[in-house]
Design a protein around this motif. Structure first.
Motif, mmCIF file in Angstrom:
data_model
loop_
_atom_site.group_PDB
_atom_site.id
_atom_site.type_symbol
_atom_site.label_atom_id
_atom_site.label_comp_id
_atom_site.label_asym_id
_atom_site.label_seq_id
_atom_site.Cartn_x
_atom_site.Cartn_y
_atom_site.Cartn_z
ATOM 1 N N LEU A 151 0.842 -1.171 -0.252
ATOM 2 C CA LEU A 151 0.056 -0.005 -0.002
ATOM 3 C C LEU A 151 0.824 1.369 0.047
ATOM 4 O O LEU A 151 2.072 1.169 0.065
ATOM 5 N N VAL A 152 0.232 2.351 -0.390
ATOM 6 C CA VAL A 152 0.788 3.625 -0.429
ATOM 7 C C VAL A 152 0.459 4.368 1.326
ATOM 8 O O VAL A 152 -0.625 4.497 1.468
ATOM 9 N N LEU A 153 1.761 4.565 1.676
ATOM 10 C CA LEU A 153 1.401 5.240 2.943
ATOM 11 C C LEU A 153 1.587 6.903 3.018
ATOM 12 O O LEU A 153 2.524 7.184 2.461
ATOM 13 N N PRO A 154 0.642 7.604 3.672
ATOM 14 C CA PRO A 154 0.765 8.986 3.683
ATOM 15 C C PRO A 154 1.891 9.479 4.602
ATOM 16 O O PRO A 154 2.050 8.940 5.937
ATOM 17 N N TYR A 155 3.055 9.927 4.327
ATOM 18 C CA TYR A 155 4.328 9.978 4.835
ATOM 19 C C TYR A 155 4.504 11.225 5.414
ATOM 20 O O TYR A 155 4.923 11.365 6.515
ATOM 21 N N PHE A 156 4.295 12.367 4.541
ATOM 22 C CA PHE A 156 4.678 13.727 4.788
ATOM 23 C C PHE A 156 3.703 14.723 3.847
ATOM 24 O O PHE A 156 4.274 14.723 2.735
ATOM 25 N N LEU A 157 2.920 15.225 4.326
ATOM 26 C CA LEU A 157 1.971 16.199 3.300
ATOM 27 C C LEU A 157 0.929 17.006 4.087
ATOM 28 O O LEU A 157 0.594 16.667 5.346
ATOM 29 N N LEU A 158 0.376 17.806 3.418
ATOM 30 C CA LEU A 158 -0.481 18.460 3.990
ATOM 31 C C LEU A 158 -1.943 17.901 3.620
ATOM 32 O O LEU A 158 -2.258 17.508 2.525
ATOM 33 N N ALA A 159 -2.501 17.382 4.628
ATOM 34 C CA ALA A 159 -3.705 16.678 4.537
ATOM 35 C C ALA A 159 -4.955 17.223 4.006
ATOM 36 O O ALA A 159 -5.323 18.447 4.208
ATOM 37 N N GLN A 160 -5.558 16.741 2.927
ATOM 38 C CA GLN A 160 -6.597 17.651 2.217
ATOM 39 C C GLN A 160 -7.985 17.243 3.055
ATOM 40 O O GLN A 160 -8.469 16.429 3.358
ATOM 41 N N ILE A 161 -8.637 18.226 3.268
ATOM 42 C CA ILE A 161 -9.796 18.484 4.106
ATOM 43 C C ILE A 161 -11.114 18.283 3.165
ATOM 44 O O ILE A 161 -11.956 17.632 3.536
ATOM 45 N N MET A 162 -10.828 19.050 2.051
ATOM 46 C CA MET A 162 -12.306 19.043 1.294
ATOM 47 C C MET A 162 -11.996 19.419 -0.230
ATOM 48 O O MET A 162 -10.791 19.826 -0.516
ATOM 49 N N TYR A 163 -12.657 18.871 -1.270
ATOM 50 C CA TYR A 163 -12.526 19.350 -2.533
ATOM 51 C C TYR A 163 -13.875 19.659 -2.855
ATOM 52 O O TYR A 163 -14.864 18.700 -2.808
ATOM 53 N N SER A 164 -14.255 20.871 -3.523
ATOM 54 C CA SER A 164 -15.364 21.175 -4.149
ATOM 55 C C SER A 164 -15.251 21.639 -5.484
ATOM 56 O O SER A 164 -14.336 22.424 -5.911
ATOM 57 N N ARG A 165 -16.383 21.438 -6.673
ATOM 58 C CA ARG A 165 -16.038 22.031 -7.803
ATOM 59 C C ARG A 165 -16.372 23.281 -7.824
ATOM 60 O O ARG A 165 -16.170 24.101 -8.971
ATOM 61 N N ARG A 166 -17.005 23.732 -6.997
ATOM 62 C CA ARG A 166 -17.119 25.465 -6.751
ATOM 63 C C ARG A 166 -15.807 26.147 -6.865
ATOM 64 O O ARG A 166 -14.881 25.830 -6.288
ATOM 65 N N SER A 167 -15.950 27.321 -7.223
ATOM 66 C CA SER A 167 -14.763 28.370 -7.185
ATOM 67 C C SER A 167 -15.078 29.176 -5.637
ATOM 68 O O SER A 167 -15.360 30.405 -5.562
ATOM 69 N N LEU A 168 -14.756 28.449 -4.744
ATOM 70 C CA LEU A 168 -15.031 28.913 -3.406
ATOM 71 C C LEU A 168 -14.129 30.091 -3.055
ATOM 72 O O LEU A 168 -14.365 30.996 -2.305
ATOM 73 N N LEU A 169 -12.766 29.907 -3.449
ATOM 74 C CA LEU A 169 -11.850 31.000 -3.027
ATOM 75 C C LEU A 169 -11.997 32.216 -3.916
ATOM 76 O O LEU A 169 -12.168 33.453 -3.425
ATOM 77 N N THR A 170 -12.312 32.153 -5.239
ATOM 78 C CA THR A 170 -12.842 33.303 -6.087
ATOM 79 C C THR A 170 -14.091 34.139 -5.433
ATOM 80 O O THR A 170 -14.114 35.182 -5.284
ATOM 81 N N ASN A 171 -15.118 33.139 -4.882
ATOM 82 C CA ASN A 171 -16.338 33.920 -4.364
ATOM 83 C C ASN A 171 -15.877 34.402 -3.007
ATOM 84 O O ASN A 171 -16.663 35.551 -2.742
ATOM 85 N N TYR A 172 -15.255 33.990 -2.166
ATOM 86 C CA TYR A 172 -14.771 34.572 -1.127
ATOM 87 C C TYR A 172 -14.057 35.950 -1.280
ATOM 88 O O TYR A 172 -14.336 36.809 -0.595
ATOM 89 N N GLN A 173 -12.973 35.796 -2.086
ATOM 90 C CA GLN A 173 -12.206 37.264 -2.536
ATOM 91 C C GLN A 173 -13.249 38.049 -2.886
ATOM 92 O O GLN A 173 -12.968 39.324 -2.640
ATOM 93 N N SER A 174 -14.044 37.859 -3.854
ATOM 94 C CA SER A 174 -15.070 38.850 -4.404
ATOM 95 C C SER A 174 -15.844 39.542 -3.518
ATOM 96 O O SER A 174 -16.030 40.466 -3.287
ATOM 97 N N VAL A 175 -16.444 38.562 -2.404
ATOM 98 C CA VAL A 175 -17.561 39.124 -1.194
ATOM 99 C C VAL A 175 -16.582 39.975 -0.586
ATOM 100 O O VAL A 175 -17.217 41.126 -0.013
ATOM 101 N N LEU A 176 -15.422 39.849 -0.178
ATOM 102 C CA LEU A 176 -14.551 40.713 0.785
ATOM 103 C C LEU A 176 -13.451 41.530 0.008
ATOM 104 O O LEU A 176 -12.771 42.455 0.613
#
Length: 269
Positions: A151-176
């Motif tokens: 198997l493949v062991l997660p060895y050293f990485l930033l854990a992925q919390i979530m993935y959305s097809r939406r442009s969440l970062l763009t929306n956040y930056q636009s609102v603020l």
């Protein structure tokens, strides 16, 4: 079947920048995020860009009909430097087995692979599976001991919390009214935890902004030790591979913390 001596301590390193390709460490295989088929990375590649033998393709976005057509065209290219493909959309399996059956298939999904029963089921269709980052060290070792393939062991990485097809970062930056960037560190006002958000036209990925350090885990049934050096310098990455201390925040995540509990029985009144 357990891995042989030559396969021990092999690393699978995501190519998050061209600097990663300058590594001078033995037993490193490179994982290339593929243009139009990957999310959560600032650097993407085409098959023609890949000059290093025994490399792997990363296809980690949710695939629709158009994306599968792109994958089919990629698999018709010259794949002489490609050893396999890492993916999290199960539709990839049939496409690869039909067009490039010699490629190694690695299921790279961290939330569906929390026990050896599920993993052994996936291993009926693929060559290896990425072990979840949501479980304890005891559970990881149990999985490694009972898995039918390495198997493949997660060895050293930033854990992925979530993935959305939406442009969440763009929306956040636009609102603020913030400058438009495809990468941003955000802080949760309640937990005070920081998250790294990376966005492209296929969606937004959120990572915990603290590296998971699983370097203490060792087992003969490990195919690759996976490293995703998203924000690391080349010097820091070399320290990871040489098992040296780093001057950055790290965490052992859930290695010592169970994520499930037995509910206490409540006496009915």
């Amino acid at each position: 079947m357990l891995v042989n001596e030559k396969m021990k301590n092999n690393y699978l390193v995501a190519v998050t920048s061209d600097d990663v390709l300058k590594l001078k460490v033995k037993n490193v295989n490179f994982l290339f995020p593929i243009k139009d088929l990957s999310v959560g990375f600032l650097q993407e590649y085409t098959v023609k860009d890949i000059k290093t033998p025994n490399s792997y393709l990363l296809v980690n976005r949710l695939l629709d009909k158009e994306a599968l057509a792109i994958l089919e065209e990629i698999l018709k290219e010259d794949l002489r430097n490609i050893a396999g493909i890492c993916f999290n959309d199960l539709g990839v399996i049939n496409v690869v087995k039909r067009l490039a059956p010699a490629l190694q298939l690695i299921y790279l999904e961290s939330h569906n692979t929390t026990n050896y029963v599920s993993i052994n089921y996936y291993l009926e269709y693929v060559d290896s599976v990425f072990i979840s980052t949501d479980i304890t060290e005891e559970e990881i070792n149990k999985i490694l001991a009972k898995a039918h393939k390495p198997l493949v062991l997660p060895y050293f990485l930033l854990a992925q919390i979530m993935y959305s097809r939406r442009s969440l970062l763009t929306n956040y930056q636009s609102v603020l009214n913030l400058p438009n960037k495809n990468q941003e560190v955000l802080k949760d006002s309640i937990s005070q935890e920081e998250f790294l958000a990376i966005e492209n036209k296929y969606g937004t990925v959120f990572y915990q902004n603290k590296y998971l350090d699983y370097r203490k885990i060792n087992h003969p049934n490990i195919l690759f030790r996976y490293i995703n050096p998203l924000t690391l310098t080349l010097e820091e990455l070399e320290k990871v591979l040489n098992n040296q201390e780093l001057d950055i925040p790290v965490t052992t995540g859930f290695l010592d913390i169970k994520t499930y509990y037995n509910l206490k029985e409540v006496e009915r009144l």
